[in-house]
Design a protein around this motif. Sequence first.
Motif, PDB file in Angstrom:
ATOM      1  N   ILE A 147     145.032  32.505 118.153  1.00  0.00           N
ATOM      2  CA  ILE A 147     144.038  31.536 117.695  1.00  0.00           C
ATOM      3  C   ILE A 147     144.769  30.454 116.913  1.00  0.00           C
ATOM      4  O   ILE A 147     145.532  30.740 115.983  1.00  0.00           O
ATOM      5  N   SER A 148     144.532  29.207 117.298  1.00  0.00           N
ATOM      6  CA  SER A 148     145.250  28.096 116.657  1.00  0.00           C
ATOM      7  C   SER A 148     144.672  27.755 115.289  1.00  0.00           C
ATOM      8  O   SER A 148     145.407  27.352 114.387  1.00  0.00           O
ATOM      9  N   ASP A 149     143.363  27.889 115.104  1.00  0.00           N
ATOM     10  CA  ASP A 149     142.734  27.592 113.820  1.00  0.00           C
ATOM     11  C   ASP A 149     142.902  28.801 112.906  1.00  0.00           C
ATOM     12  O   ASP A 149     142.321  29.871 113.144  1.00  0.00           O
ATOM     13  N   MET A 150     143.684  28.629 111.845  1.00  0.00           N
ATOM     14  CA  MET A 150     144.000  29.750 110.968  1.00  0.00           C
ATOM     15  C   MET A 150     142.813  30.200 110.122  1.00  0.00           C
ATOM     16  O   MET A 150     142.820  31.307 109.590  1.00  0.00           O
ATOM     17  N   THR A 151     141.794  29.367 109.987  1.00  0.00           N
ATOM     18  CA  THR A 151     140.614  29.787 109.227  1.00  0.00           C
ATOM     19  C   THR A 151     139.753  30.766 110.015  1.00  0.00           C
ATOM     20  O   THR A 151     138.882  31.425 109.436  1.00  0.00           O
ATOM     21  N   ARG A 152     139.980  30.871 111.317  1.00  0.00           N
ATOM     22  CA  ARG A 152     139.184  31.763 112.153  1.00  0.00           C
ATOM     23  C   ARG A 152     139.787  33.159 112.249  1.00  0.00           C
ATOM     24  O   ARG A 152     139.154  34.059 112.798  1.00  0.00           O
ATOM     25  N   THR A 153     140.973  33.346 111.754  1.00  0.00           N
ATOM     26  CA  THR A 153     141.613  34.659 111.842  1.00  0.00           C
ATOM     27  C   THR A 153     141.266  35.504 110.623  1.00  0.00           C
ATOM     28  O   THR A 153     140.887  34.990 109.563  1.00  0.00           O
ATOM     29  N   LYS A 154     141.428  36.809 110.773  1.00  0.00           N
ATOM     30  CA  LYS A 154     141.081  37.741 109.700  1.00  0.00           C
ATOM     31  C   LYS A 154     142.211  37.944 108.705  1.00  0.00           C
ATOM     32  O   LYS A 154     142.004  38.558 107.665  1.00  0.00           O
ATOM     33  N   GLY A 155     143.404  37.478 109.039  1.00  0.00           N
ATOM     34  CA  GLY A 155     144.537  37.664 108.146  1.00  0.00           C
ATOM     35  C   GLY A 155     145.697  36.793 108.573  1.00  0.00           C
ATOM     36  O   GLY A 155     145.574  35.924 109.445  1.00  0.00           O
ATOM     37  N   HIS A 156     146.847  37.036 107.945  1.00  0.00           N
ATOM     38  CA  HIS A 156     148.046  36.269 108.266  1.00  0.00           C
ATOM     39  C   HIS A 156     148.579  36.685 109.635  1.00  0.00           C
ATOM     40  O   HIS A 156     148.425  37.842 110.066  1.00  0.00           O
ATOM     41  N   VAL A 157     149.229  35.729 110.295  1.00  0.00           N
ATOM     42  CA  VAL A 157     149.817  36.001 111.605  1.00  0.00           C
ATOM     43  C   VAL A 157     151.329  35.840 111.575  1.00  0.00           C
ATOM     44  O   VAL A 157     151.976  35.980 112.618  1.00  0.00           O
ATOM     45  N   ALA A 158     151.913  35.537 110.416  1.00  0.00           N
ATOM     46  CA  ALA A 158     153.358  35.350 110.297  1.00  0.00           C
ATOM     47  C   ALA A 158     153.854  36.078 109.049  1.00  0.00           C
ATOM     48  O   ALA A 158     153.080  36.685 108.298  1.00  0.00           O
ATOM     49  N   GLN A 159     155.146  36.001 108.832  1.00  0.00           N
ATOM     50  CA  GLN A 159     155.785  36.717 107.729  1.00  0.00           C
ATOM     51  C   GLN A 159     155.281  36.219 106.386  1.00  0.00           C
ATOM     52  O   GLN A 159     155.101  35.023 106.172  1.00  0.00           O
ATOM     53  N   LEU A 160     155.064  37.165 105.461  1.00  0.00           N
ATOM     54  CA  LEU A 160     154.641  36.819 104.106  1.00  0.00           C
ATOM     55  C   LEU A 160     155.823  36.262 103.321  1.00  0.00           C
ATOM     56  O   LEU A 160     156.972  36.677 103.512  1.00  0.00           O
ATOM     57  N   THR A 161     155.523  35.336 102.418  1.00  0.00           N
ATOM     58  CA  THR A 161     156.562  34.747 101.568  1.00  0.00           C
ATOM     59  C   THR A 161     156.354  35.038 100.088  1.00  0.00           C
ATOM     60  O   THR A 161     157.322  35.180  99.346  1.00  0.00           O
ATOM     61  N   SER A 162     155.103  35.122  99.644  1.00  0.00           N
ATOM     62  CA  SER A 162     154.844  35.323  98.222  1.00  0.00           C
ATOM     63  C   SER A 162     153.443  35.886  98.043  1.00  0.00           C
ATOM     64  O   SER A 162     152.618  35.869  98.967  1.00  0.00           O
ATOM     65  N   GLY A 163     153.170  36.365  96.829  1.00  0.00           N
ATOM     66  CA  GLY A 163     151.852  36.912  96.502  1.00  0.00           C
ATOM     67  C   GLY A 163     151.751  37.203  95.018  1.00  0.00           C
ATOM     68  O   GLY A 163     152.766  37.381  94.332  1.00  0.00           O
ATOM     69  N   CYS A 164     150.524  37.247  94.509  1.00  0.00           N
ATOM     70  CA  CYS A 164     150.312  37.528  93.085  1.00  0.00           C
ATOM     71  C   CYS A 164     148.889  38.022  92.883  1.00  0.00           C
ATOM     72  O   CYS A 164     148.000  37.781  93.703  1.00  0.00           O
ATOM     73  N   TRP A 165     148.674  38.711  91.758  1.00  0.00           N
ATOM     74  CA  TRP A 165     147.356  39.213  91.378  1.00  0.00           C
ATOM     75  C   TRP A 165     146.594  38.146  90.603  1.00  0.00           C
ATOM     76  O   TRP A 165     147.178  37.236  90.011  1.00  0.00           O
ATOM     77  N   HIS A 166     145.280  38.300  90.582  1.00  0.00           N
ATOM     78  CA  HIS A 166     144.427  37.469  89.730  1.00  0.00           C
ATOM     79  C   HIS A 166     144.701  37.823  88.270  1.00  0.00           C
ATOM     80  O   HIS A 166     144.923  38.993  87.938  1.00  0.00           O
ATOM     81  N   PRO A 167     144.709  36.847  87.346  1.00  0.00           N
ATOM     82  CA  PRO A 167     145.080  37.153  85.951  1.00  0.00           C
ATOM     83  C   PRO A 167     144.176  38.152  85.261  1.00  0.00           C
ATOM     84  O   PRO A 167     144.644  38.908  84.408  1.00  0.00           O
ATOM     85  N   PHE A 168     142.873  38.205  85.602  1.00  0.00           N
ATOM     86  CA  PHE A 168     141.994  39.151  84.908  1.00  0.00           C
ATOM     87  C   PHE A 168     141.020  39.871  85.832  1.00  0.00           C
ATOM     88  O   PHE A 168     140.198  40.653  85.357  1.00  0.00           O
ATOM     89  N   ASN A 169     141.063  39.640  87.132  1.00  0.00           N
ATOM     90  CA  ASN A 169     140.240  40.371  88.093  1.00  0.00           C
ATOM     91  C   ASN A 169     141.143  41.354  88.829  1.00  0.00           C
ATOM     92  O   ASN A 169     142.023  40.958  89.596  1.00  0.00           O
ATOM     93  N   ARG A 170     140.939  42.645  88.604  1.00  0.00           N
ATOM     94  CA  ARG A 170     141.838  43.659  89.131  1.00  0.00           C
ATOM     95  C   ARG A 170     141.664  43.903  90.626  1.00  0.00           C
ATOM     96  O   ARG A 170     142.438  44.664  91.217  1.00  0.00           O
ATOM     97  N   GLU A 171     140.679  43.290  91.268  1.00  0.00           N
ATOM     98  CA  GLU A 171     140.442  43.514  92.688  1.00  0.00           C
ATOM     99  C   GLU A 171     140.698  42.267  93.531  1.00  0.00           C
ATOM    100  O   GLU A 171     140.345  42.243  94.703  1.00  0.00           O
ATOM    101  N   GLN A 172     141.289  41.252  92.964  1.00  0.00           N
ATOM    102  CA  GLN A 172     141.529  40.015  93.703  1.00  0.00           C
ATOM    103  C   GLN A 172     143.007  39.661  93.639  1.00  0.00           C
ATOM    104  O   GLN A 172     143.627  39.746  92.578  1.00  0.00           O
TER     105      GLN A 172
END
Length: 649
Positions: A264-289
């Motif tokens: 799928i060319s439109d990345m907003t239509r997919t359920k997740g990433h389709v390529a290698q991850l580069t970075s990530g972080c937690w929400h500062p005060f929401n433990r589930e985001q």
Amino acid sequence: MQRGKISFGKIQLNVNKPPADDDKEKPEPDAVAGGFKKIDKQQMIRQIEDVPEDLESQHLKEVMGISGFGRKAAKVFDISEQIAKARIVAPPVPEPKEGESEEDDEDVIGPLPPATADSEQKPKPESTKKYSEDARNADDDDDEEGDSDSGDDEDNLARRIPYTHEVKMQHGSRAVLALAGDPSGARIVSGSIDYDMCFWDFAGMDSSMRSFRQLQPCENHPIRGLQYSVTGDMILVISGNAQAKVLDRDGFEKLECCKGDQYISDMTRTKGHVAQLTSGCWHPFNREQFLTAALDGTLRIWQGFRAKEQTQVIKTRAQGGLRTNAAACNYNRDATLIAAGCVDGSIQTWDTRKMFVNTTHCVRDAHQKGSEITSIVFSYVGQQLATRSNDETMKLWDLRSFKQPLHTWTNLYSRYDTTDCCFSPDDRMLVTGESLPKGQAEAHLYFYSTQSFEQVQRIPVANSHIIKTLWHPKLNQLFVSCGNGIIKCYYDEQRSIRGAKLCVVKTHRKRQQMELVGVSQIITPHALPLFRQEKTRSSRKKMEKARLDPVKSKRPDLPITSGQGGRVASSGGTLSSYVIRNLGLSKRVDDDQDPREAILKYAKDAAENPYWIAPAYKQTQPKAIFSEKLPADETAPASKKPKTETDDK
């Protein structure tokens, strides 16, 4: 007896005037009825004003020197008398000198006229000279004090760095790309390029500094990023895979994100990433985001653990509207901004309270185009932003004036795309490491001031690359990961608390290893019965066989079914003989034997081979000496006389 009704009225206060006779003779009807007399209000006020002052108030007036209490009367002044007093007290008016005009007495209005040559040549008074010299000296002293204060500030910043002691922790032999600390400071986790993830518990480690658990959460993908949640009970794992994972505190998997459809060319239509991850972080005060970034040109916000799909998709755009990839992402401290550092060298931010269509801030030429922004970090206060890039620079930005950086530090060689930077807990310093360039023996850790932008300290770390740097705000300890698989911990004995200080004081004890020898069975089907080995049987068959053996099973004696006398009669006629025989306390005794004969049969052996008495006197008295026979006393009674041989005859 009938009485009139009692009625209450106003009390009459008549202190000065004694009651008149007429009043006595003519009582009012209310008084006759037994009540109080009613008086008028004005009459009552008039009577109160006529009350004479008591002696105490008069004495108080005399002491204070006042005429009375109440309203002050207007004071009357005599004007002529006041003018006469003023003329006497006032100083005399100086008379004008000759040659001075009346115009000189008037004030000059407007700018002062220029000074003449005579006035310029006039020497200044000594007091003025002294004052100017003192002011100049004071200014010089202030400049020197300012320079010394700046030097003292740098010295104070250098003393705040906890690097008096260091400890090594061996993760492996490959580069450690990820490093994260628990918010409480009890544990840290590390991930390397060889797919391993290690858990370090300071309370359970000793001086050997060994991790208590090692696993591979993402199979054959290197660990690029790790971060603890705000509560410290979950760990976000960013690997070379397109799916991020969430582990619990002990390393057990709790969530794996969905993978999108790569066709799928439109990345907003997919359920997740389709390529290698580069970075990530937690929400500062929401433990589930949490937030993730990948090479598919999107940032995705994930919410909750039940729904495995993202809630928001953010697209990063280049200058011409084309897609660009985000190399680093992060939240600010109050979660109102999301910042991303892109591969094209731009920094883009979005406001979380609005739609993620347009950027809030966008700096296109933040770093060199084509060089990855390896780290983007917000300060603890939230007004500053630091970025680290592979173009050998680190920049400090102010969010209130985001067009140009506050300062740029250069000559910081970086080889890995996960090299980061971090703020000190008080936001007064910025820390980063460098990769080991050619011709240099050791890589250094640099500390820069965020106010004066000068280098505060430089610490040599190892003969390898410096990748991750973590300054834990609660422990006040520095953790540095290197390219040779070593994690170094720097701490101060006075300023640091817990952490590595708990492990250093514990001695390492070797565990006692138990040696187990396995028994191998040799199968010989044609061997003789004497040399055959028993076949291995199950524990159940062994137990059944041991049950049949009366010794192994400790079977009790069976009851007697036939015969007479039983076991008691076989050992003797009495119960005591049976007990003595069975307990082994004595030899078998015949009940029919005479005890006197049993003793006398040893008399001959005792005379020939003495054992008890004769050997004791063998050396001192080899020949026995007996008492001589005394003559019989005739006077003594017969019962007292010693017995002789003649008496026996």
